[in-house]
Write a protein that holds these residues in place. Structure first.
Motif, PDB file in Angstrom:
ATOM      1  N   ALA A  54      37.171 102.839  41.552  1.00  0.00           N
ATOM      2  CA  ALA A  54      36.733 101.540  41.036  1.00  0.00           C
ATOM      3  C   ALA A  54      35.465 101.649  40.214  1.00  0.00           C
ATOM      4  O   ALA A  54      35.052 100.702  39.582  1.00  0.00           O
ATOM      5  CB  ALA A  54      36.502 100.569  42.200  1.00  0.00           C
ATOM      6  N   SER A  55      34.838 102.835  40.214  1.00  0.00           N
ATOM      7  CA  SER A  55      33.596 102.986  39.482  1.00  0.00           C
ATOM      8  C   SER A  55      33.835 102.889  37.987  1.00  0.00           C
ATOM      9  O   SER A  55      34.815 103.400  37.473  1.00  0.00           O
ATOM     10  CB  SER A  55      32.980 104.341  39.814  1.00  0.00           C
ATOM     11  OG  SER A  55      31.871 104.559  39.018  1.00  0.00           O
ATOM     12  N   PRO A  56      32.903 102.237  37.241  1.00  0.00           N
ATOM     13  CA  PRO A  56      33.162 102.003  35.831  1.00  0.00           C
ATOM     14  C   PRO A  56      33.180 103.211  34.930  1.00  0.00           C
ATOM     15  O   PRO A  56      33.602 103.099  33.800  1.00  0.00           O
ATOM     16  CB  PRO A  56      32.046 101.040  35.427  1.00  0.00           C
ATOM     17  CG  PRO A  56      31.043 101.105  36.488  1.00  0.00           C
ATOM     18  CD  PRO A  56      31.740 101.537  37.735  1.00  0.00           C
ATOM     19  N   TYR A  83      34.347 100.823  28.459  1.00  0.00           N
ATOM     20  CA  TYR A  83      35.756 100.427  28.400  1.00  0.00           C
ATOM     21  C   TYR A  83      36.118 100.005  26.978  1.00  0.00           C
ATOM     22  O   TYR A  83      35.229  99.708  26.168  1.00  0.00           O
ATOM     23  CB  TYR A  83      36.030  99.275  29.361  1.00  0.00           C
ATOM     24  CG  TYR A  83      35.987  99.659  30.820  1.00  0.00           C
ATOM     25  CD1 TYR A  83      36.842 100.627  31.333  1.00  0.00           C
ATOM     26  CD2 TYR A  83      35.097  99.038  31.687  1.00  0.00           C
ATOM     27  CE1 TYR A  83      36.811 100.970  32.674  1.00  0.00           C
ATOM     28  CE2 TYR A  83      35.060  99.384  33.036  1.00  0.00           C
ATOM     29  CZ  TYR A  83      35.925 100.345  33.526  1.00  0.00           C
ATOM     30  OH  TYR A  83      35.894 100.686  34.847  1.00  0.00           O
ATOM     31  N   GLY A  87      33.896  93.142  28.239  1.00  0.00           N
ATOM     32  CA  GLY A  87      33.677  92.168  29.289  1.00  0.00           C
ATOM     33  C   GLY A  87      33.638  90.736  28.797  1.00  0.00           C
ATOM     34  O   GLY A  87      34.239  90.397  27.779  1.00  0.00           O
ATOM     35  N   CYS A 121      29.994  94.393  37.765  1.00  0.00           N
ATOM     36  CA  CYS A 121      30.947  93.304  37.972  1.00  0.00           C
ATOM     37  C   CYS A 121      32.225  93.596  37.190  1.00  0.00           C
ATOM     38  O   CYS A 121      32.177  93.790  35.969  1.00  0.00           O
ATOM     39  CB  CYS A 121      30.355  91.965  37.536  1.00  0.00           C
ATOM     40  SG  CYS A 121      31.551  90.586  37.618  1.00  0.00           S
ATOM     41  N   THR A 122      33.354  93.603  37.872  1.00  0.00           N
ATOM     42  CA  THR A 122      34.635  93.923  37.242  1.00  0.00           C
ATOM     43  C   THR A 122      35.131  92.817  36.316  1.00  0.00           C
ATOM     44  O   THR A 122      36.043  93.044  35.519  1.00  0.00           O
ATOM     45  CB  THR A 122      35.718  94.168  38.310  1.00  0.00           C
ATOM     46  OG1 THR A 122      35.853  92.993  39.128  1.00  0.00           O
ATOM     47  CG2 THR A 122      35.352  95.345  39.193  1.00  0.00           C
ATOM     48  N   LYS A 123      34.537  91.637  36.398  1.00  0.00           N
ATOM     49  CA  LYS A 123      34.992  90.511  35.588  1.00  0.00           C
ATOM     50  C   LYS A 123      34.225  90.403  34.262  1.00  0.00           C
ATOM     51  O   LYS A 123      34.822  90.235  33.205  1.00  0.00           O
ATOM     52  CB  LYS A 123      34.852  89.216  36.391  1.00  0.00           C
ATOM     53  CG  LYS A 123      35.799  89.140  37.584  1.00  0.00           C
ATOM     54  CD  LYS A 123      35.331  88.151  38.639  1.00  0.00           C
ATOM     55  CE  LYS A 123      35.136  86.765  38.072  1.00  0.00           C
ATOM     56  NZ  LYS A 123      34.686  85.818  39.118  1.00  0.00           N
ATOM     57  N   TYR A 125      31.609  92.743  33.377  1.00  0.00           N
ATOM     58  CA  TYR A 125      31.078  94.077  33.088  1.00  0.00           C
ATOM     59  C   TYR A 125      29.547  94.119  33.137  1.00  0.00           C
ATOM     60  O   TYR A 125      28.933  95.104  32.719  1.00  0.00           O
ATOM     61  CB  TYR A 125      31.550  94.615  31.732  1.00  0.00           C
ATOM     62  CG  TYR A 125      33.022  94.850  31.596  1.00  0.00           C
ATOM     63  CD1 TYR A 125      33.920  94.492  32.598  1.00  0.00           C
ATOM     64  CD2 TYR A 125      33.547  95.428  30.450  1.00  0.00           C
ATOM     65  CE1 TYR A 125      35.279  94.695  32.466  1.00  0.00           C
ATOM     66  CE2 TYR A 125      34.916  95.642  30.315  1.00  0.00           C
ATOM     67  CZ  TYR A 125      35.775  95.265  31.326  1.00  0.00           C
ATOM     68  OH  TYR A 125      37.123  95.473  31.190  1.00  0.00           O
ATOM     69  N   ALA A 147      32.034  96.352  42.209  1.00  0.00           N
ATOM     70  CA  ALA A 147      32.836  97.575  42.312  1.00  0.00           C
ATOM     71  C   ALA A 147      31.974  98.764  41.921  1.00  0.00           C
ATOM     72  O   ALA A 147      30.927  98.620  41.294  1.00  0.00           O
ATOM     73  CB  ALA A 147      34.068  97.504  41.414  1.00  0.00           C
TER      74      ALA A 147
END
Length: 205
Positions: A54-56, A83, A87, A121-123, A125, A147
């Motif tokens: 889960a790490s970015p 990514y 985000g 934050c996964t939502k 970023y 995460a």
């Protein structure tokens, strides 16, 4: 004055012997070098456990730092740019990066001048503080979702040629943002960010 940490520290992965250590021990035993030599080989440096999926950004570096953290010109927040998308920004759309490539420490002990419980934050970023019962306000809606690594951010120390101060906690959204301009960017909880807590001094490449 810092803000309270009310969550316990995340459990850390158990370190396990590295492949080189195991091979060295086996060779030592086979060569008849004795128990002392075998024990010495087995007590060598342990390999880091695999990074959480889960790490970015994937596997941790040897120094337990992660690069690709950037300043957003629209909200003034710190976000992860590792990514294909950027985000969700409270200023609309994705974040827009500028400035330094921050290389942030993680998975190390907290100290009087370094605070843990900063998370990805996964939502949205963004970087936010995960030390309260709720998780602040996310620009993607509702609270942030944590995460990846437990970032441990240095604060209230002198800045150097490779670090920048004036990064602050916003008590409205729980995000980390840059407090070095006349205005305070855009907060997902409405209007500009508010300032509280430590003066974080963050390393960059």
């Amino acid at each position: 004055m810092g803000f309270l940490t009310v969550r316990d520290e995340d459990p850390q992965s158990q370190a396990r012997p590295g492949r080189r250590d195991v091979l060295t021990r086996a060779l030592s035993l086979a060569a008849g070098l004795g128990t002392a030599a075998a024990i010495g080989a087995a007590a060598g440096p342990a390999a880091a456990s695999p990074a959480k999926t889960a790490s970015p950004a994937g596997a941790a570096s040897a120094r337990a730092n992660q690069a690709d953290w950037r300043f957003c010109t629209k909200c003034y927040g710190m976000f992860f740019r590792g990514y294909p998308t950027d985000g969700a920004c409270p200023g609309g759309g994705g974040h827009d990066s500028a400035g330094y490539d921050f290389n942030l420490p993680h998975s190390i002990p907290e100290t009087p001048t370094a605070q843990h419980n900063w998370r990805f934050c996964t939502k949205c970023y963004g970087m936010f503080f995960w030390g309260y019962p709720d998780n602040g306000r996310c620009p993607a809606g509702n609270a942030h979702a944590a995460a990846g690594y437990d970032f441990v951010l240095p604060h209230d120390i002198p800045a150097t040629a490779k670090s920048q101060r004036n990064w602050r906690f916003c008590p409205k959204c729980y995000g980390l943002y840059f407090y070095g301009y006349p205005t305070n960017g855009r907060c997902p909880a409405g209007d500009a960010h508010s300032v509280a807590g430590y003066d974080f001094v963050l390393p960059f490449l």
